[in-house]
Structures are given as C-alpha cells and as structure tokens.
Design a protein around this motif. Structure first.
Motif, PDB file in Angstrom:
ATOM      1  N   THR A  33      26.066  35.442  43.198  1.00  0.00           N
ATOM      2  CA  THR A  33      26.529  37.438  43.485  1.00  0.00           C
ATOM      3  C   THR A  33      25.358  38.005  41.981  1.00  0.00           C
ATOM      4  O   THR A  33      24.906  39.471  42.652  1.00  0.00           O
ATOM      5  CB  THR A  33      28.062  37.546  43.145  1.00  0.00           C
ATOM      6  N   ARG A  76      39.545  33.837  49.094  1.00  0.00           N
ATOM      7  CA  ARG A  76      38.444  34.282  49.370  1.00  0.00           C
ATOM      8  C   ARG A  76      37.836  34.704  47.460  1.00  0.00           C
ATOM      9  O   ARG A  76      38.746  34.486  46.757  1.00  0.00           O
ATOM     10  CB  ARG A  76      37.950  35.992  49.576  1.00  0.00           C
ATOM     11  N   PHE A  78      35.341  36.291  46.207  1.00  0.00           N
ATOM     12  CA  PHE A  78      34.822  37.494  45.793  1.00  0.00           C
ATOM     13  C   PHE A  78      35.792  38.372  45.079  1.00  0.00           C
ATOM     14  O   PHE A  78      36.739  38.246  45.195  1.00  0.00           O
ATOM     15  CB  PHE A  78      34.667  38.623  46.919  1.00  0.00           C
ATOM     16  N   GLY A  79      34.802  38.605  43.523  1.00  0.00           N
ATOM     17  CA  GLY A  79      36.255  39.239  42.667  1.00  0.00           C
ATOM     18  C   GLY A  79      37.181  38.390  42.327  1.00  0.00           C
ATOM     19  O   GLY A  79      38.393  39.159  41.467  1.00  0.00           O
ATOM     20  N   GLU A  80      37.244  37.527  42.426  1.00  0.00           N
ATOM     21  CA  GLU A  80      38.676  36.544  41.616  1.00  0.00           C
ATOM     22  C   GLU A  80      37.910  35.561  40.583  1.00  0.00           C
ATOM     23  O   GLU A  80      39.134  34.388  40.206  1.00  0.00           O
ATOM     24  CB  GLU A  80      39.376  35.405  42.979  1.00  0.00           C
ATOM     25  N   ARG A  87      33.713  38.417  37.294  1.00  0.00           N
ATOM     26  CA  ARG A  87      34.794  38.364  38.395  1.00  0.00           C
ATOM     27  C   ARG A  87      33.816  38.033  39.652  1.00  0.00           C
ATOM     28  O   ARG A  87      34.842  37.370  40.713  1.00  0.00           O
ATOM     29  CB  ARG A  87      35.593  39.949  38.445  1.00  0.00           C
ATOM     30  N   GLN A  89      31.513  39.729  41.470  1.00  0.00           N
ATOM     31  CA  GLN A  89      31.849  40.479  42.612  1.00  0.00           C
ATOM     32  C   GLN A  89      30.754  41.411  41.943  1.00  0.00           C
ATOM     33  O   GLN A  89      30.140  41.081  41.390  1.00  0.00           O
ATOM     34  CB  GLN A  89      33.442  41.149  42.942  1.00  0.00           C
ATOM     35  N   THR A  90      30.651  42.121  43.153  1.00  0.00           N
ATOM     36  CA  THR A  90      29.596  43.622  42.776  1.00  0.00           C
ATOM     37  C   THR A  90      29.745  44.529  42.845  1.00  0.00           C
ATOM     38  O   THR A  90      28.548  45.661  42.850  1.00  0.00           O
ATOM     39  CB  THR A  90      27.775  42.671  43.497  1.00  0.00           C
ATOM     40  N   MET A  91      30.681  44.746  43.354  1.00  0.00           N
ATOM     41  CA  MET A  91      30.843  46.280  43.990  1.00  0.00           C
ATOM     42  C   MET A  91      31.468  47.681  43.015  1.00  0.00           C
ATOM     43  O   MET A  91      30.929  48.475  42.992  1.00  0.00           O
ATOM     44  CB  MET A  91      32.385  45.998  44.285  1.00  0.00           C
ATOM     45  N   GLU A 133      38.433  49.296  37.127  1.00  0.00           N
ATOM     46  CA  GLU A 133      38.100  48.308  36.837  1.00  0.00           C
ATOM     47  C   GLU A 133      38.512  47.546  35.420  1.00  0.00           C
ATOM     48  O   GLU A 133      39.493  47.283  34.965  1.00  0.00           O
ATOM     49  CB  GLU A 133      36.517  47.441  36.321  1.00  0.00           C
TER      50      GLU A 133
END
Ligand SMILES: CCCCC/C=C\C/C=C\C/C=C\C/C=C\CCCC(=O)SCCNC(=O)CCNC(=O)[C@H](O)C(C)(C)COP(=O)(O)OP(=O)(O)OC[C@H]1O[C@@H](n2cnc3c(N)ncnc32)[C@H](O)[C@@H]1OP(=O)(O)O
Length: 207
Positions: A33, A76, A78-80, A87, A89-91, A133
């Motif tokens: 990530t 998943r 991602f983000g967890e 976290r 994630q790249t969002m 966030e």
C-alpha cells in the motif's frame, strides 16, 4: 479518565491472522500500500515522456494477478490494519496518529500529490475525507458502531500538498446516540480547515 488508544489489539491480531491465512506477509501488505501511494503520487505528477503504454500493460498485469484473490468484505485487509499508520489503505490522505483517545485524536496529516486540486491546494473533497478518517478514529476508540450523519467543513486557507500538517479532533458533546465532534487541520500556526460533525451510534441490529 482517558482510555489511550493507538491500536485495537484484538482487531490487529485478527487482521494479522487474516494476512497470514491469506498467505500474505504482514509487512508485505504495508509495503504494497505504501508503494501504491508513491505510484499514485507519481501518476499525478507525470508529464510528457512518461511511457504510459508500457505502464498500462504492467498495470493490467497487476490487476490480473489480484483478480483471483478477491474476497468478501469481512475477509478484506484494506483499511483494517490498525497496527499501521494509515490502516493499510490508500483512499484517504495519510494520517499518522500521535494520540487517539475516547475524546480526542491528534496526529500528522500529509496530502500527497495525488490529492492536489489546483494551484498547490489540496482538492476540497480530500479535506473532509481526512476529517472523517480522524474523527472515525475517536469514535472507534469509544468502541461504538457509528456512522457520520453530517460533516461540515470550512476552508480557512489552502491546504498545502506534500507537507506535514497537524490535525486534531475532539468530542464536544454526547447526547444519547449522537456524538458531536469538531476537528481542525493546521499548517504550523495557520488554520487550513475546520469541521463540525455528527456521528450517530447505530441502533442494535442495524446493518
Ligand atoms: C467510526 C465509524 C466506523 C465506520 C467504519 C467502520 C469500519 C472502518 C474501519 C476503520 C475506521 C477507522 C477510522 C474510521 C474512518 C472513517 C469513519 C467513516 C465513518 C463514515 O463515513 S460512515 C459512512 C457515511 N455515513 C453514512 O452512510 C450514514 C448514512 N445514514 C445513516 O445510516 C442514518 O441516517 C444514521 C445512522 C446516521 C441515523 O439513522 P438512525 O435511524 O440510526 O437514527 P435517526 O435517523 O433516528 O437519528 C438519530 C438522531 O440523530 C439525528 N440525526 C440523524 N441524522 C442527522 C443529520 N444528518 N443532521 C442532524 N441530525 C441528524 C436525528 O434527528 C436523531 O436525533 P434525536 O434523537 O435528537 O431526534
């Protein structure tokens, strides 16, 4: 009494277990990530001469390699990854927490080139994304299942790209299932943006 919160240990263990069960290295996911963030920043800055045809071919290969590994949301990663600063994630723009408690959060925020709106200023939509966030970390530290009902953002000055900024969030008031919070993003002494938000704790059984 403030409950210091940096990482949620059980969630972290389960996320690590998820990585391991998925045959995925825990550090490898972080590296991936992080590399993706760097890549997106460079996509945003690329000018004439970038070999976009070859890159597109490579990108298609990347997606073909990941496609067979698609899993449902509950599995998943991602983000967890609460053990990682972003976290995993790249969002959202990067938020590296320094402190997260049940009443406030504080940390460093950085908007990569990918989040540029124009003229050196971060995209206006990326700023509330960061606030959501950061506020989400405080709400989560209270152990609540909640969702953002509103998030009002005031833009006081441009939010610069590529610099370490300070972001702070706090709970102002709690009324039943409603949590009223505020947040502030600053560049040194200059306030870039402020936000007021309402998070509503979900009713039992709500999806
Ligand atoms: C912490 C959240 C975590 C969620 C994500 C989970 C995991 C992610 C992993 C890690 C998280 C780490 C960091 C977190 C990162 C980001 C957090 C993002 C959180 C979000 O980004 S989440 C998505 C966007 N969000 C939605 O998708 C909400 C859509 N919506 C609804 O789901 C419902 O709308 C809901 C639940 C909001 C309320 O529904 P409901 O049926 O439970 O309650 P009801 O309508 O009765 O309202 C009860 C009382 O709130 C007042 N009220 C309600 N809405 C209001 C408004 N807009 N303005 C003023 N007052 C309002 C009423 O007036 C009443 O007030 P009173 O009781 O005084 O009469």
């Amino acid at each position: 009494m403030l409950a210091l919160f940096r990482v949620d240990p059980p969630a972290t263990r389960s996320r690590e277990a998820k990585c391991q069960h998925a045959g995925m290295s825990v550090d490898g996911y972080r590296a991936m990530t992080s590399a993706l963030r760097d890549f997106l920043d460079l996509v945003a800055t690329a000018g004439p001469g970038a070999d976009v045809d070859a890159l597109t071919t490579d990108l298609r290969r990347w997606t073909d390699r990941l496609a067979p590994h698609r899993v449902d949301e509950s599995r998943r990663v991602f983000g967890e990854r609460f053990d990682l600063p972003d976290r995993g994630q790249t969002m959202t723009p990067l938020f590296v927490p320094r402190l997260v408690t049940t009443v406030r959060a504080e940390g460093v925020a950085r908007f990569g080139e990918y989040f540029l709106g124009s003229n050196g200023a971060a995209h206006g939509g990326a700023v509330p994304l960061l606030f959501d966030e950061v506020l989400g970390h405080v709400v989560l530290a209270r152990g609540l299942r909640a969702r953002t009902a509103y998030l009002h953002t005031e833009y006081r000055a441009i939010t610069p790209i590529g610099r370490d900024l300070t972001v702070r969030a706090r709970v102002d008031r709690v009324s039943g299932r409603k949590l009223f919070l505020t947040a502030e993003l600053s560049d040194g002494d200059a306030v870039c943006a402020e936000s007021e938000a309402l998070f509503v704790e979900l009713r039992d059984g709500a999806p």
